[in-house]
Design a protein around this motif. Structure first.
Motif, PDB file in Angstrom:
ATOM      1  N   ASP A   1      -8.838   1.718 -10.792  1.00  0.00           N
ATOM      2  CA  ASP A   1     -10.036   1.114 -11.279  1.00  0.00           C
ATOM      3  C   ASP A   1     -10.455   1.375 -12.769  1.00  0.00           C
ATOM      4  O   ASP A   1      -9.218   2.022 -13.059  1.00  0.00           O
ATOM      5  N   THR A   2     -10.927   1.172 -13.167  1.00  0.00           N
ATOM      6  CA  THR A   2     -10.832   1.525 -15.105  1.00  0.00           C
ATOM      7  C   THR A   2     -10.764   3.460 -15.687  1.00  0.00           C
ATOM      8  O   THR A   2     -10.426   3.341 -16.399  1.00  0.00           O
TER       9      THR A   2
ATOM     10  N   ASN B   1       0.541  -1.234  -0.116  1.00  0.00           N
ATOM     11  CA  ASN B   1      -0.318  -0.291  -0.138  1.00  0.00           C
ATOM     12  C   ASN B   1       1.001   1.270   0.426  1.00  0.00           C
ATOM     13  O   ASN B   1       0.406   1.952  -0.540  1.00  0.00           O
ATOM     14  N   ARG B   2       2.162   1.115   0.910  1.00  0.00           N
ATOM     15  CA  ARG B   2       3.315   2.505   0.695  1.00  0.00           C
ATOM     16  C   ARG B   2       3.611   2.384  -0.505  1.00  0.00           C
ATOM     17  O   ARG B   2       4.012   3.684  -0.752  1.00  0.00           O
TER      18      ARG B   2
ATOM     19  N   PRO C   1      -8.901   2.254  -2.126  1.00  0.00           N
ATOM     20  CA  PRO C   1      -8.883   1.614  -0.755  1.00  0.00           C
ATOM     21  C   PRO C   1      -7.932  -0.029  -0.791  1.00  0.00           C
ATOM     22  O   PRO C   1      -8.246  -0.705  -1.579  1.00  0.00           O
ATOM     23  N   PRO C   2      -7.471  -0.578   0.007  1.00  0.00           N
ATOM     24  CA  PRO C   2      -6.801  -2.015  -0.251  1.00  0.00           C
ATOM     25  C   PRO C   2      -7.907  -2.742   0.338  1.00  0.00           C
ATOM     26  O   PRO C   2      -7.883  -3.576  -0.206  1.00  0.00           O
ATOM     27  N   GLU C   3      -8.353  -2.984   0.988  1.00  0.00           N
ATOM     28  CA  GLU C   3      -9.972  -3.273   1.057  1.00  0.00           C
ATOM     29  C   GLU C   3     -10.623  -3.485  -0.378  1.00  0.00           C
ATOM     30  O   GLU C   3     -11.294  -4.791  -0.864  1.00  0.00           O
ATOM     31  N   ARG C   4     -10.455  -2.676  -1.414  1.00  0.00           N
ATOM     32  CA  ARG C   4     -11.119  -2.581  -2.739  1.00  0.00           C
ATOM     33  C   ARG C   4     -10.535  -3.860  -3.914  1.00  0.00           C
ATOM     34  O   ARG C   4     -10.560  -4.005  -4.423  1.00  0.00           O
ATOM     35  N   TRP C   5      -8.625  -3.885  -2.833  1.00  0.00           N
ATOM     36  CA  TRP C   5      -7.949  -4.767  -4.355  1.00  0.00           C
ATOM     37  C   TRP C   5      -8.813  -6.019  -3.779  1.00  0.00           C
ATOM     38  O   TRP C   5      -9.550  -6.848  -3.335  1.00  0.00           O
TER      39      TRP C   5
END
Ligand code: ADP
Length: 528
Positions: free
Chosen positions: A227-228, A220-221, A234-238
Motif C-alpha cells: 500500500d502507499t 503471490n509467490r 495479503p492477496p485478499e486485499r489486492w
C-alpha cells in the motif's frame, strides 16, 4: 441404423471438427459432402441479398466433374412461388420438379436447361432470419428423397449457420482485441479463482506477472503488493480479488515488488467485477504505471522533510539567543530593535518551516485530526487576542453574539483561522478594520474574516487556495511567503467537512468565509 446413415453421421462429425471460422472453405466442404453422400449431381449454397430481392449462389459443386464454381442469381420477382415457400418450410423436398407446385417458377427454362428432375432445398437460418438455401439438384430419372436424407441435409444447413456464427464471433473478438491491444494501459482479466485468463499487449510486455494462465498463488509467490505506506498487502486485499468479491476498486495506488528481481514499481489499479446474473464470474483490472511520478513525489517529500528538520535547529538557536541578549543589562539602545527584528524574522522562519512540515504530512496523508466538540467563537477569540497584540495599526473586531458548537481539532482549527486573520492584517498594510464574524447560518457554522486591504486581483481568487499560488508576487504588494498558508487552511477545513471561499475587490478589501457543520449529538461521519 443403415450403413449409409452411419456414414453420414461420421461425415457430419468430421465437418463439425473443422475450423468453422473459414466460411468459404466450410461452404465448399459442405456442398461436396452433400453431393457425395447423397449421390446428387449438383449441390449449391445460395445467400439471400440484404434487401431480400434475390438469392446469389456462392458455391456450386458438380459431382461428375469434382469441381466447385460460383453460381448465378435468382431474383425474387422471377420466383414468386419459390421464395415464400423457403420462408415457410423446414425443407422443400420435390421428388418430381415437373409436378411440385413450389418449383413451378423454374419449370420453363432452368430445370430443362440443366436436366434437373428432382430437387431438395433446405433453408439456412441465421440469427432468426433466412440466410439462404442449401440446394440438391438431381439429374437423371426422378428420385425420392428419404426423410433420413432430408434430416441429413437439414444438419448440413445448421453447420452453415454455426460456421457463420463462429466467424462473426471471431471477427468481433479480433476487433475487440485490436482495441484492447492498442491502449497504453495494462489490462488483465481474472477468472473466479484469480487466474489471469486474458492480458493485452501492454500487460504482456510490461507486467512480469501478466502472463495468461498465471494463478493467484503463483503471483503471490513472486510478487509483493504494497500500500502507499509500503505495508505488504495479503492477496485478499489486492484489487483483483476484491473485485472478485464484488467490489469496484477505483484508481488505487499500489506498489508492486518483484521478489525475483527486487524491482519496485507503482501502478494505479482499477478493478471491476464482471457478473453473470448475480454471480461474479471474473474481474477486469486496468493498471497504469505511475512509477516515475511516485518516485519523484517521494524525493520531493523526503527533501521537504529533511530541509524542514535541518532548518529548525539554527532558527531556534538564533531566536533564543536574541531573546537572551535582549534581557541583558547595559545594551546599547540601537541593539533592542535589532534583536526584535531577529526575533520576528525567526518567528516567520518557524512559520515557514511549520508550513513545509504540514505540507509533507498532507502529501503523505498523515495529517491527523483529534476532533472534539468545541466552541468556534472561543477559538476565534484566542486568535483575535493574540493577533491584536502585534497589530497596533489595525482595529480587530470580533462579532460573535453566541457560542457556535463544532466538532473540531482546536489547534488545527486555530491554525486555519489564524492564517485568515494574519493575512487580513498583512494584506492591509495601511491598517483599517479587520472584522471577524462568527454565527450560525442555515444550519451551519460560519466564520467570516473581512479586511479593508489591497484585495486580490480579479480572476485570481479561484486559485488563491492552490499551494504556492501568490497573486501579488512580483508586484509592489509582494510581501514574501511561500503561498502555503491558505492551502493548508483549506486542507484543514476540508478535513473537518467544511469549505472556505474568498471574495474580494482589488483595492477595497477581501472577505474569507469559512463554513463548518454544526456539532450535533450525533457527529457526522469524518471525511478523512
Ligand atoms: P503565505 O503562506 O505565503 O502567507 P497564503 O497562502 O496565506 O500565503 O496566501 C497566498 C497569497 O494570497 C498571498 O501571497 C497573497 O498574495 C494572497 N492573499 C492572501 N490573503 C489575502 C488577503 N486577505 N488580501 C489580499 N491578498 C491575500
Amino acid at each position: 441404423m443403415t450403413d449409409k446413415s452411419l456414414d453420414r453421421q461420421r461425415v457430419l462429425l468430421e465437418l463439425a471438427r473443422r475450423d468453422p471460422t473459414n466460411v468459404p472453405d466450410t461452404l465448399r466442404a459442405i456442398t461436396k459432402v452433400a453431393a457425395l453422400s447423397m449421390g446428387v449431381e449438383r449441390t449449391s449454397i445460395w445467400r439471400l441479398v440484404d434487401d431480400g430481392s434475390a438469392i446469389v449462389c456462392d458455391d456450386v459443386y458438380m459431382l461428375s466433374k469434382d469441381d466447385h464454381r460460383p453460381g448465378g442469381r435468382i431474383l425474387a420477382r422471377d420466383a414468386p412461388h419459390y421464395f415464400p415457400a423457403l420462408l415457410e418450410s423446414r425443407a422443400l423436398a420435390a421428388d418430381d420438379v415437373t409436378t411440385d407446385p413450389r418449383m413451378v417458377d423454374f419449370r420453363e427454362s432452368y430445370f430443362p436447361r440443366l436436366g434437373i428432375t428432382s430437387m431438395l432445398d433446405v433453408p439456412i437460418w441465421y440469427r432468426g432470419e433466412l440466410y439462404g438455401v442449401l440446394c440438391h439438384e438431381h439429374i437423371g430419372p426422378p428420385r425420392h428423397w428419404t426423410s433420413e436424407e432430408v434430416n441429413f441435409s437439414a444438419n448440413l444447413a445448421d453447420l452453415v449457420s454455426l460456421s457463420l456464427e463462429a466467424m462473426e464471433r471471431k471477427t468481433l473478438e479480433r476487433r475487440w482485441e485490436a482495441v484492447i491491444d492498442a491502449i497504453a494501459e495494462m489490462v488483465v482479466v481474472l477468472d473466479a479463482d484469480g487466474t489471469i485468463v486474458a492480458a493485452n499487449a501492454a500487460a504482456r510486455e510490461n507486467l512480469e506477472r501478466g502472463r495468461v494462465g498465471l494463478t493467484l498463488d503463483a503471483r503471490n509467490r513472486t510478487m509483493e503488493y504494497r500500500d502507499t505506506r509500503d505495508r505488504v498487502l495479503p492477496p485478499e486485499r489486492w484489487p483483483g480479488p476484491r473485485a472478485l468479491r464484488g467490489e469496484t476498486v477505483r484508481g488505487e495506488l499500489i506498489g508492486l515488488k518483484s521478489l525475483v528481481t527486487g524491482e519496485m514499481r507503482y501502478v494505479r489499479i482499477t478493478s471491476a467485477p464482471m457478473r453473470e446474473g448475480e454471480r461474479v464470474t471474473s474481474a477486469v483490472s486496468i493498471l497504469t504505471d505511475v512509477s516515475e511520478e511516485v518516485k519523484f513525489e517521494r524525493i520531493k517529500r523526503d527533501f521537504l522533510a529533511a530541509l524542514a528538520h535541518e532548518l529548525k535547529t539554527p532558527v531556534a538557536i538564533s531566536k533564543s539567543y536574541a531573546q537572551l541578549l535582549s534581557r541583558q543589562a547595559g545594551l546599547p539602545e540601537r541593539a533592542l530593535p535589532m534583536l526584535d527584528a531577529i526575533r520576528r524574522a525567526s518567528d516567520r522562519m518557524e512559520k515557514l518551516i511549520a508550513d513545509m512540515v504540514d505540507l509533507s504530512s498532507i502529501i503523505l496523508g498523515q495529517l491527523v485530526l483529534e476532533r472534539a466538540p468545541t466552541d468556534l467563537v472561543a477559538i476565534a477569540r484566542t486568535v483575535v487576542e493574540r493577533a491584536g497584540r502585534s497589530a497596533p495599526r489595525h482595529r480587530l473586531r470580533l462579532d460573535a453574539p453566541a457560542p457556535v458548537r463544532v466538532l473540531a481539532d482546536s489547534s488545527r482549527m486555530e491554525q486555519a483561522i489564524r492564517q485568515l486573520v494574519d493575512n487580513a492584517i498583512r494584506y492591509s498594510p495601511r491598517g483599517g478594520d479587520v472584522e471577524i464574524q462568527v454565527r450560525e447560518d442555515a444550519g451551519g457554522a460560519v466564520l467570516a474574516v473581512r479586511d479593508e486591504g489591497i484585495g486580490i486581483p480579479h480572476g485570481q481568487q479561484e486559485h488563491i487556495f492552490e499551494p504556492f499560488y501568490r497573486p501579488h508576487a512580483g508586484t509592489p504588494n509582494d510581501l514574501g511567503g511561500l503561498g502555503l498558508g491558505l492551502y493548508l487552511c483549506r486542507e484543514i477545513v476540508l478535513r473537518h467537512g467544511g469549505t472556505v471561499l474568498a471574495s474580494s475587490t482589488e483595492g477595497a478589501g477581501s472577505t474569507f468565509t469559512l463554513r463548518l457543520p454544526l456539532f450535533t449529538e450525533l457527529p457526522p461521519p469524518s471525511p478523512q
